[in-house]
Design an enzyme around this catalytic site. Sequence first.
Site, PDB file in Angstrom:
ATOM      1  N   CYS A 241       0.759  10.386  -3.723  1.00 50.82           N
ATOM      2  CA  CYS A 241      -0.070   9.840  -2.644  1.00 50.82           C
ATOM      3  C   CYS A 241      -1.557   9.805  -2.977  1.00 50.82           C
ATOM      4  CB  CYS A 241       0.125  10.648  -1.358  1.00 50.82           C
ATOM      5  SG  CYS A 241       1.834  10.895  -0.914  1.00 50.82           S
TER       6      CYS A 241
ATOM      7  N   HIS B 245      -7.560  12.829   4.684  1.00 50.84           N
ATOM      8  CA  HIS B 245      -6.276  12.304   4.213  1.00 50.84           C
ATOM      9  C   HIS B 245      -5.417  11.931   5.418  1.00 50.84           C
ATOM     10  CE1 HIS B 245      -3.071  11.585   1.418  1.00 50.84           C
ATOM     11  NE2 HIS B 245      -2.288  12.451   2.010  1.00 50.84           N
TER      12      HIS B 245
ATOM     13  N   HIS C 100       0.172   4.846   5.830  1.00 50.64           N
ATOM     14  CA  HIS C 100      -0.072   5.579   4.586  1.00 50.64           C
ATOM     15  C   HIS C 100       0.355   4.700   3.419  1.00 50.64           C
ATOM     16  CE1 HIS C 100      -0.456   8.440   1.541  1.00 50.64           C
ATOM     17  NE2 HIS C 100       0.352   9.406   1.946  1.00 50.64           N
TER      18      HIS C 100
ATOM     19  N   HIS D 110       5.357 -30.209   5.255  1.00 46.79           N
ATOM     20  CA  HIS D 110       5.414 -31.400   6.112  1.00 46.79           C
ATOM     21  C   HIS D 110       4.974 -30.938   7.496  1.00 46.79           C
ATOM     22  CE1 HIS D 110       7.498 -34.170   8.879  1.00 46.79           C
ATOM     23  NE2 HIS D 110       7.414 -35.072   7.914  1.00 46.79           N
TER      24      HIS D 110
ATOM     25  N   ASP E 293      11.289 -37.189   0.217  1.00 45.39           N
ATOM     26  CA  ASP E 293      10.176 -37.645   1.052  1.00 45.39           C
ATOM     27  C   ASP E 293       9.244 -38.576   0.278  1.00 45.39           C
ATOM     28  OD1 ASP E 293       8.865 -37.306   3.696  1.00 45.39           O
ATOM     29  OD2 ASP E 293       9.951 -35.419   3.646  1.00 45.39           O
TER      30      ASP E 293
END
Length: 1782
Positions: A580, A716, A759, A1367, A1554
């Site tokens: 962490c 923290h 976190h 589109h 198209d």
Amino acid sequence: MRPVDFTPSSESPTAEKGMKVVYFGNELPQDGIQGICRRLHTYTKDRRYPLLARFIEESTWAVHDEVRQLHAAQKALVSPFESVLHLAEQPELCRGPLCGSIEGVLLCVIQLGTFIGYYEDSPNEYTFDSANTYLTGLGLGLLASTAVSLSPTLADLPLAGAEVVRVAFRLGVLVADVSQNLQPADATGERDSWAYVIPNVAPKEAEEELAVIHTRENTPEASRIFISAISRTSVTISGPPARLRRLFRMSDFFRDRTFVALPVYGGLCHAKHIYNSQHARSVVQGPSIAALDTRFIARYPILSTGSGEPFPTATTATELFEHVMTEILTQAIEWENVIQGVVERAKLLSVSEVQVQVFRNSHPVHDLLSALETSLREGVEVAIKDLGPWITRTRDEERPPPRGTAQSKIAIVGMSCRMPSGATDTEKFWDILEQGLDVHRKIPPDRFDVDSHYDPAGKRVNASHTPYGCFIDEPGLFDAPFFNMSPREAQQTDPMQRLAIVTAYEALERAGYVANRTRSSNKHRMGTFYGQASDDYREVNSAQEISTYFIPGGCRAFGPGRINYFFKLWGPSFSIDTACSSSLATIQAACTALWNGDTDTVVAGGMNVLTNSDAFAGLSHGHFLTKTPNACKTWDCEADGYCRADGVASIVMKRLEDAEADNDNILGVILGAATNHSAEAISITHPHAGAQSCLSRQVLRSAGIDPMDVSYVEMHGTGTQAGDAEEIKSVSDVFAPAVKRRSSQQPVFIGAVKANVGHGEAVAGVTALVKVLLMFQKEAIPPHVGIKNSINPGFPKDLDQRNLRIPYEKKPWPRRPGRKRIAMVNNFSAAGGNSTLAIEEGPLRPKPAGAIDPRSSHLVTVSAKSKISLKGNLERLLSFLDAHPDVALSDLAYTTTARRHHHNHRVAVATSDIADLKAQLCKTLESDSVNTLQPISATGPPPIAFAFTGQGSSYKSWDLQLFQHSPYFRSQILHLDTLAQGQGFPSFVPAIDGSYPRDHAHCPVITQLALVCTEIALAKYWVSLGVTPDVVVGHSLGEYAALHIAGVLSASDAIFLVGQRACLLQERCQPSSHQMMAVRASLEQIEQFAGSLPYEIACVNGPREMVLSGTREEMAAVARLLEAEGFKCIVLEVAFAFHSAQMDPILDEFEALAASGVVFQAPNLPVISPLLSKVVFDEHTIDSVYMRRATRETVHFLSAMKMAHKISTIDDATVWVEIGPHPVCVNFVRSSLPSTSVTVPSFRRGEDNWVTLTSSLGILHCAGVPVDWNEFHQPFERALRLLDLPTYSWNEKTYWIQYQGNWALTKGNTFYDDEAPQTKALAGLASELRTSTVQQIIHEQYDGAAGSVVMQSDLMQPDFLAAAYGHKMNGRGVVTSSIHADIAFTLGEYLYKKLNPNQEPHMNIANLEVVKALVAQENTKSPQLIQVSASTDNIRSRQAHLKWHNVINGSIEEPFASATVYYEEASDWLASWRPATHLVQGRIHALEQLAEDGVANRFTRRMAYGLFASSLVDYADKYRGMQSVVLHELEAFADVVLTTEKGGTWTVPPYFIDSVAHLAGFIMNVSDANDTNANFCVTPGWSSMRFAAPLLPGSKYRSYVKMIPTVEDNNIYLGDVYILQDETIVGMVGGIKFRRYPRILLNRFFSAPDADARKSTPATSAPAPAPPAGSEALQPKAAPASTPAAPASADAPTTNGVKAAAEPDANSTAAKAIALVATEAGLGLSDLKDSASFSSLGIDSLMSLVISEKFRETLGVTVTGSLFLEYPTVGDLKSWLLEYYS
């Protein structure tokens, strides 16, 4: 030993001079010893105090060495310390058994450190000599004085001072050991004083009383109390504390006296009955003191505090130390003797001044000063110099550079981030913080199916216990081409690594980084450091399809490595995992690299993108995660764990002095950073407050910060009970202690970003840091939102008393003069690591007073790697200018040129004001020129040619702004002028510096030298900007400058030739007797019309640019003839007719001068010779003869250019720069070589130099010339500032490998075996079929020739959603009919092959009918499912039927589209189309002719799709296949090229379909044959769609269609779209239908299904995007419950038996509504009788929709489209309106 006699004789040169007394006290300052040590620590980092730094380093080493030699019990008392100054931060040490050692060390360090620092600041004041300088001190102060006595110079003091510190430590140890034997330390830790001062007692009386007591009590000798100091008004007695206390209780003499305990806790000194000379020697002697003996002897006398006399002569340092130490240990202090000694010596010296230097005033100092003032003769000045305030003085704002890299502060100069909930930049991130948002949500489907992978009960194997997280929106978006990545590599590269390189680029861009611009931006000295703690994408997503990029795309090391590789950085690249705390530990490692000097600039950060359900499951089982819906309930009483989060952030760091030198924006300054480990915690994952506190103090110590100066701590704060409680304990103990509390004016706030965005694990630390940087920037503390209920009960109850605050609402945090904002950032690891850094606000950097940028014009540049991004960058810049109207143009120019990387698509605007800049940028965007701009060549910069102008275009006098403003150009001019004057020529500077008006003529020498020297200086100026020539050419006089730049002539020789030639002209030729005349005619024309007259051809500059020479009369005659024939003739303003017979008198002498006085060198550049009409490469061609001929003969510029072009010395790509006063030669170049593309002038007559230069630089820049912009701006950089402009506009596409199925749950276990059938029914059958639009087969069944297949797809999946948004209509992504066609092709082929294996069908998608538009919902975080079925009763019938359904809340809705697939033969189609080919081709040719005649309209690709977008459909780039369109009324053809861009998995890509088919839609929505302002047209489908061959990427086609209104309904149009390739029909969309609708209905039909269309603004004639699809059956949505609802139909009023409705008031809503109905239906009010039915009045379903929309828009009445069915008569409607809206 005899006393040293320092008394000077009367003849001594020191007589009548001043005397100095330096006094060192024996008491530590009582008001902030820690603060003093911090200040000294700060000074040691300053380059101005190297001696102070060395003294502290030597002292630290000495004390470390002494501690090492202590016995174990004592050694254990001393905690590790980095600097001797840090001992002040250990109060427990100062109260322990070694307190005497520690206090002695600190006293000597502070006094000697102050002494050294003061005199390093003022070295001129360090004037001591042995004749008039005396040192003295009390106690340990006497010891400190020995260092000064031994040091002949200030530079010697650090070594001698360190020995004093060592001896002080030893002395304390000895005293403690001896005193411990007299009285052991109190077991409770209570400290007792070993000395008391007793005022108003005679020493003799005290001594007699003590003798009586000792005799009476038989006190042992060593334990006796004794007099240790005597002053004029008091005595000090010392002894064991217990005996002292007993004395004051038992002795009447002492009990009745006033006595004060002194802070003497280390033991006894000044005790001759205890110590002897052997003790003194034991303290002094050792190897270190012996080393001093070789170089130090006593220089200045030290006065004994016992006798007041100087100590005896010491021949060695050891001897002096022993004298002093013996005195300290054995002799009582008698300060009166010292005072008397000083006074006597002052009298003997007959001084005029006595200066007493002290370290703060004190009683002994006061007594000394008083005695001097009263005892010395009148007129003697007695002064005190207190050195103590030097430490605490206010420091200069101008920070000196640090002593070395290790002492630097670290500046953060750029940042960027991608955070959850749409925070795609730091501003959006701040919005989240400022608004106090908690952005958690359910795990989105692009990660994994949360429903199947989540089990709140915790019983299912491998399942998460929480469904929540905080997620980046669309993490797969990436501009792969920009980073030179293929789509495959991008897709397989971890998205967090992709976002890391994106944020790194943005952070560097905001930092103004340009490679190698400065020393700190050298690519060899830059590195990357990133924290990463997981590999989700590699483990789960890309692991499903392992291929080439599995390792480089997924392994962590490649994240920072890829950044280094892309930016070509040679420094280190580190990927760091500390769980962490990864990102903050990484930033600390990056800081260490900067402090160590390993790198000069680093890009650092962290990354985390969550896609692996395993990590959720593992953290759940480890009890890390919250189960409740919140980001993190940080500090809440019910905090139960953290909420996982995505995030990527990057920052750019460099040493502060480098950042300031580089003119960077400084967002914040890191003062210190460190990492430690919670080794003593109860478990590896459990936090430890002690370790956290220790870490904070370590960072504060190293940075020299008082904890009370910290005003914010970003904690923290994960939201766990244990973590929050431990952290608040450490934070409160360090920053808001219960003892020595913060003042009320000095609160400390705490916060935790995890309460907002969760976190982020590996990114958590840098996320917190970015938050703090934003707080500095915004001058505010955002609210803390983690406390949802009440505060954690484990928090201290006295937070308010401690002045520790939690900001529950936004708090101001402004800058304050003289007090910097300092914050701490904590980041802790589940693995036990703790990282903390201290950061302060960045310095304000106002422009210095008087610093101005005098340039009148500036160049602003914008660039990109693609045209789409270039347009986006231009739009962003315009938005920035709109938001910042007061921005300085000079800053903007500096930022966009010198502080930006320049890409291959470029726009440059030279301008003098912001308004003009905006106008030019808007024009660039509006004119669509972005799409026509040519990118610079990828093969490298173009060749450059310098063309040097002749005299014909020169001013008589110049006023060069470049000379005034450019130091480099000015220095070149002045150097050349010095050379000229050195050769005897007059100065030419007055001719160019504006000293004279422009029409002031100078002598030929000055004029010609001014021209040539200016051109030389100008060429060198261009070269200094990086514009270096590859070839040169000089015209006439300009050739001298050209030859110098080519290396043929030195500057001195060029000046010599030009000056001497001009002198010869003045001497031998008559000025103005001849003329030169420019003629706009060819040689043949001149010969034809003036051939009979005398003239000479001086210059052939171009096909029709000639210069003639001759006498004035000859030129006048020629001019009359030629002008009569219409040819323009201009007489040049020159004194002589060069290249003519007038030059003959000077030629011989000029040649001789050139031959004897000049050295000709070989050219180092090709020289194009207009004399020889060739290119010169050799060293023999150009010589004195050449110079003669060049003066006399014709300038053949035209033929020279053609020859150079012929032999490829120059080519069409060559960029020409005119070096001269006006663009002349470049015009000749263009006329000679018309294909030349780029020519620029340096100066232009009548135009400010900067206007010309900036314009030319812009042209060169856009041509690909690498301009050194830093050099261009460098002279003015003090007046310029880097702007925080918008970052690069990415051309992003989604690259994402979706995790499929539930194998993360089932791997390696049998838990789910019983659920398999059920799972299969839910998740779909295992099938090889998966495309972007057909994502999951949920059912298939086959019986003989019959079969059916059912699929489900999520429109929110990235490729499908991108196709829909390709589109756009009305601002929304719409599933176009081409997407439905792809689905039909896919399912049709799948079904056919299941029933007819190994056969390839040709399919006709027929009878497609879409009755309701499929519009992408706004909420992309939840699925939007459709289900399509394909079935056939008998495949031999060669047809299958398809139906489309929406799936809402698990239920299947009524079908909204249907189609039939016919399996046919392509050969039959081709045969049937062949007869029509010539008809179609004929119509195409007819349209082509109409376009040539100006009858039909021809549109470019950009124009066509721009019109399409403004009318109805905004196509993405992949759909924009039409390259050009020719349109006439309702008929058109288009040339089509299919894109080669990849993305998604398709059977027939919708953007291919198209591209070849949407010409019909273009006609219906763009042609002026339709009223496109009032209406729009959409297609509900077609009769057939057939392609005889696959549509291939990059292939070219031609489409043709003519739309015809139907007879039955003029709102419906039909047409056949023919698709041709190589003049053959290869495809056809037959019977394509378009239905016309009022534009007011656009918003109703094409709004997101999860948005209330009737509450949004109606579409205008330029709608935003949305999907087409509707027919007349399009249905509006039901009215929301909040609107007045119509009664149930059973209760609806009818006309039968009901009274007429009351007549409404004319201003009522009902009356207005009826009037509106009449207007829209074209009826009179008289027609709207109550009994009239709306159906009979002609109000059909379409008109109902229009009127309903008008009700909403005009009246605010929200109704459904079925209004007129529910209220069928006028009376019914009136009654309802009166009831609800009256």
